[in-house]
Design a protein around this motif. Structure first.
Motif, PDB file in Angstrom:
ATOM      1  N   ALA A  84       7.288  19.613   0.807  1.00  0.00           N
ATOM      2  CA  ALA A  84       7.554  18.185   0.927  1.00  0.00           C
ATOM      3  C   ALA A  84       8.737  18.053   1.900  1.00  0.00           C
ATOM      4  O   ALA A  84       9.507  19.007   2.032  1.00  0.00           O
ATOM      5  N   PRO A  85       8.859  16.928   2.597  1.00  0.00           N
ATOM      6  CA  PRO A  85       8.066  15.709   2.433  1.00  0.00           C
ATOM      7  C   PRO A  85       6.731  15.781   3.165  1.00  0.00           C
ATOM      8  O   PRO A  85       6.600  16.475   4.165  1.00  0.00           O
ATOM      9  N   GLU A  86       5.758  15.083   2.609  1.00  0.00           N
ATOM     10  CA  GLU A  86       4.473  14.917   3.266  1.00  0.00           C
ATOM     11  C   GLU A  86       4.345  13.461   3.694  1.00  0.00           C
ATOM     12  O   GLU A  86       4.721  12.560   2.942  1.00  0.00           O
ATOM     13  N   LEU A  87       3.826  13.245   4.883  1.00  0.00           N
ATOM     14  CA  LEU A  87       3.730  11.896   5.434  1.00  0.00           C
ATOM     15  C   LEU A  87       2.267  11.520   5.607  1.00  0.00           C
ATOM     16  O   LEU A  87       1.488  12.291   6.172  1.00  0.00           O
ATOM     17  N   PHE A  88       1.888  10.330   5.122  1.00  0.00           N
ATOM     18  CA  PHE A  88       0.504   9.869   5.219  1.00  0.00           C
ATOM     19  C   PHE A  88       0.445   8.422   5.669  1.00  0.00           C
ATOM     20  O   PHE A  88       1.348   7.635   5.376  1.00  0.00           O
ATOM     21  N   ARG A  89      -0.638   8.077   6.341  1.00  0.00           N
ATOM     22  CA  ARG A  89      -0.920   6.673   6.596  1.00  0.00           C
ATOM     23  C   ARG A  89      -1.303   6.053   5.256  1.00  0.00           C
ATOM     24  O   ARG A  89      -2.168   6.561   4.548  1.00  0.00           O
ATOM     25  N   LEU A  90      -0.614   4.985   4.908  1.00  0.00           N
ATOM     26  CA  LEU A  90      -0.657   4.463   3.539  1.00  0.00           C
ATOM     27  C   LEU A  90      -2.067   4.098   3.056  1.00  0.00           C
ATOM     28  O   LEU A  90      -2.508   4.583   2.011  1.00  0.00           O
ATOM     29  N   LYS A  91      -2.771   3.250   3.787  1.00  0.00           N
ATOM     30  CA  LYS A  91      -4.039   2.725   3.274  1.00  0.00           C
ATOM     31  C   LYS A  91      -5.103   3.799   3.076  1.00  0.00           C
ATOM     32  O   LYS A  91      -5.731   3.857   2.008  1.00  0.00           O
ATOM     33  N   PRO A  92      -5.351   4.668   4.059  1.00  0.00           N
ATOM     34  CA  PRO A  92      -6.354   5.709   3.802  1.00  0.00           C
ATOM     35  C   PRO A  92      -5.940   6.675   2.706  1.00  0.00           C
ATOM     36  O   PRO A  92      -6.793   7.212   1.994  1.00  0.00           O
ATOM     37  N   TYR A  93      -4.638   6.882   2.540  1.00  0.00           N
ATOM     38  CA  TYR A  93      -4.176   7.789   1.488  1.00  0.00           C
ATOM     39  C   TYR A  93      -4.380   7.168   0.111  1.00  0.00           C
ATOM     40  O   TYR A  93      -4.738   7.864  -0.845  1.00  0.00           O
ATOM     41  N   ILE A  94      -4.162   5.867  -0.009  1.00  0.00           N
ATOM     42  CA  ILE A  94      -4.437   5.196  -1.281  1.00  0.00           C
ATOM     43  C   ILE A  94      -5.919   5.328  -1.633  1.00  0.00           C
ATOM     44  O   ILE A  94      -6.286   5.662  -2.760  1.00  0.00           O
ATOM     45  N   LYS A  95      -6.787   5.102  -0.650  1.00  0.00           N
ATOM     46  CA  LYS A  95      -8.226   5.216  -0.888  1.00  0.00           C
ATOM     47  C   LYS A  95      -8.604   6.638  -1.292  1.00  0.00           C
ATOM     48  O   LYS A  95      -9.461   6.841  -2.160  1.00  0.00           O
ATOM     49  N   ALA A  96      -7.959   7.617  -0.665  1.00  0.00           N
ATOM     50  CA  ALA A  96      -8.232   9.015  -0.999  1.00  0.00           C
ATOM     51  C   ALA A  96      -7.904   9.304  -2.455  1.00  0.00           C
ATOM     52  O   ALA A  96      -8.620  10.045  -3.140  1.00  0.00           O
ATOM     53  N   ASN A  97      -6.824   8.725  -2.948  1.00  0.00           N
ATOM     54  CA  ASN A  97      -6.441   8.923  -4.349  1.00  0.00           C
ATOM     55  C   ASN A  97      -7.379   8.168  -5.284  1.00  0.00           C
ATOM     56  O   ASN A  97      -7.731   8.670  -6.354  1.00  0.00           O
ATOM     57  N   GLU A  98      -7.805   6.994  -4.879  1.00  0.00           N
ATOM     58  CA  GLU A  98      -8.668   6.185  -5.743  1.00  0.00           C
ATOM     59  C   GLU A  98     -10.039   6.814  -5.953  1.00  0.00           C
ATOM     60  O   GLU A  98     -10.667   6.599  -7.001  1.00  0.00           O
ATOM     61  N   THR A  99     -10.502   7.590  -4.989  1.00  0.00           N
ATOM     62  CA  THR A  99     -11.797   8.257  -5.155  1.00  0.00           C
ATOM     63  C   THR A  99     -11.738   9.338  -6.237  1.00  0.00           C
ATOM     64  O   THR A  99     -12.777   9.782  -6.715  1.00  0.00           O
ATOM     65  N   LEU A 100     -10.531   9.749  -6.618  1.00  0.00           N
ATOM     66  CA  LEU A 100     -10.369  10.797  -7.633  1.00  0.00           C
ATOM     67  C   LEU A 100     -10.141  10.241  -9.033  1.00  0.00           C
ATOM     68  O   LEU A 100     -10.054  10.998  -9.997  1.00  0.00           O
ATOM     69  N   LEU A 101     -10.007   8.922  -9.142  1.00  0.00           N
ATOM     70  CA  LEU A 101      -9.797   8.294 -10.450  1.00  0.00           C
ATOM     71  C   LEU A 101     -11.111   8.267 -11.244  1.00  0.00           C
ATOM     72  O   LEU A 101     -12.181   8.164 -10.661  1.00  0.00           O
ATOM     73  N   PRO A 102     -11.079   8.376 -12.566  1.00  0.00           N
ATOM     74  CA  PRO A 102      -9.872   8.518 -13.386  1.00  0.00           C
ATOM     75  C   PRO A 102      -9.519   9.961 -13.743  1.00  0.00           C
ATOM     76  O   PRO A 102      -8.404  10.213 -14.190  1.00  0.00           O
ATOM     77  N   ASP A 103     -10.457  10.886 -13.586  1.00  0.00           N
ATOM     78  CA  ASP A 103     -10.246  12.224 -14.134  1.00  0.00           C
ATOM     79  C   ASP A 103      -9.866  13.285 -13.111  1.00  0.00           C
ATOM     80  O   ASP A 103      -9.010  14.132 -13.375  1.00  0.00           O
ATOM     81  N   LYS A 104     -10.498  13.279 -11.928  1.00  0.00           N
ATOM     82  CA  LYS A 104     -10.266  14.339 -10.955  1.00  0.00           C
ATOM     83  C   LYS A 104      -8.821  14.368 -10.470  1.00  0.00           C
ATOM     84  O   LYS A 104      -8.303  15.426 -10.119  1.00  0.00           O
TER      85      LYS A 104
END
Length: 224
Positions: free
Chosen positions: A161-181
């Motif tokens: 760390a630190p890791e830097l990401f473009r906010l919107k695509p990174y949020i979407k990347a996390n949402e595809t893993l909800l709720p368990d993955k």
């Protein structure tokens, strides 16, 4: 716009202390203060958000760039996701080109140089991961008892760390893993890679270690 998200919600159980490691005082300052001060003076950071349990929020020294808190999740990546959602909710519709810099409060030796290199490297990519090369020979084991195969250490890297990401695509990347993955994620860059985001590597900093064990804490306190 570059927004820092500092993760300070961990319990630090591996260190065996009475309080979470990021709130331990060393040389008159809490460990979290060290990275916050670096961010405060960085020309590349516009805002700072902190993931912290409510009982500790009142103890954290507020810097001028501080904008808000998010509550911890049940694991590190859900804590990140909570922070991302809090940041997203604070932005106006006009603020489209936003990057988020994710850093551990327990990495006190963050430098302005590394922040700047992350920001510089993200141009044309979706994210940036500082890495360190492997110094030791690396082996793969299926059962943890016997060597199954060899690994070319020249192609293996340790993420930092630190890791830097473009906010919107990174949020979407996390949402595809909800709720368990998302509960199986260990590193911040994992959701980005799984989502096919373009993540570039840059050289990390060996001094930018994370305080996890008593040995790490002894190494840190020995600096003063």
């Amino acid at each position: 716009m570059n927004i820092a998200l500092v993760l300070a919600g961990g319990t630090g159980t591996r260190l065996g202390t009475d309080i979470p490691k990021q709130y331990i005082r060393v040389n008159g300052r809490m460990i979290i203060d060290y990275c916050l001060e670096t961010m405060e003076h960085s020309k590349d950071i516009d805002e700072v958000w902190i993931v912290a349990d409510k009982m500790w929020q009142q103890h954290i020294k507020k810097i001028n760039k501080f904008k808000g808190y998010a509550c911890p999740g049940s694991n590190r990546q859900l804590s990140i996701y909570n922070g991302l959602r809090a940041i997203e909710a604070s932005l106006s519709d006009e603020q489209k080109d936003v990057n988020v810099l994710i850093h551990d409060a327990a990495r006190p030796f963050l430098t302005d140089k590394l922040i700047h290199e992350c920001v510089e490297a993200v141009a044309g990519h979706d994210g940036v991961l500082p890495v360190l090369p492997m110094k030791d020979t690396v082996y793969y084991s299926e059962d943890g008892k016997a060597i199954s195969s060899l690994i070319n250490r020249n192609k293996v890297y340790a993420g930092q760390a630190p890791e830097l990401f473009r906010l919107k695509p990174y949020i979407k990347a996390n949402e595809t893993l909800l709720p368990d993955k998302i509960l199986l994620v260990n590193g911040s860059t994992e959701p980005a890679i799984m989502a096919g985001m373009d993540i570039v590597m840059i050289p990390g900093d060996e001094n930018n270690y994370k305080i996890t064990t008593k040995v790490d804490m002894d190494r840190f306190t020995a600096e003063f």
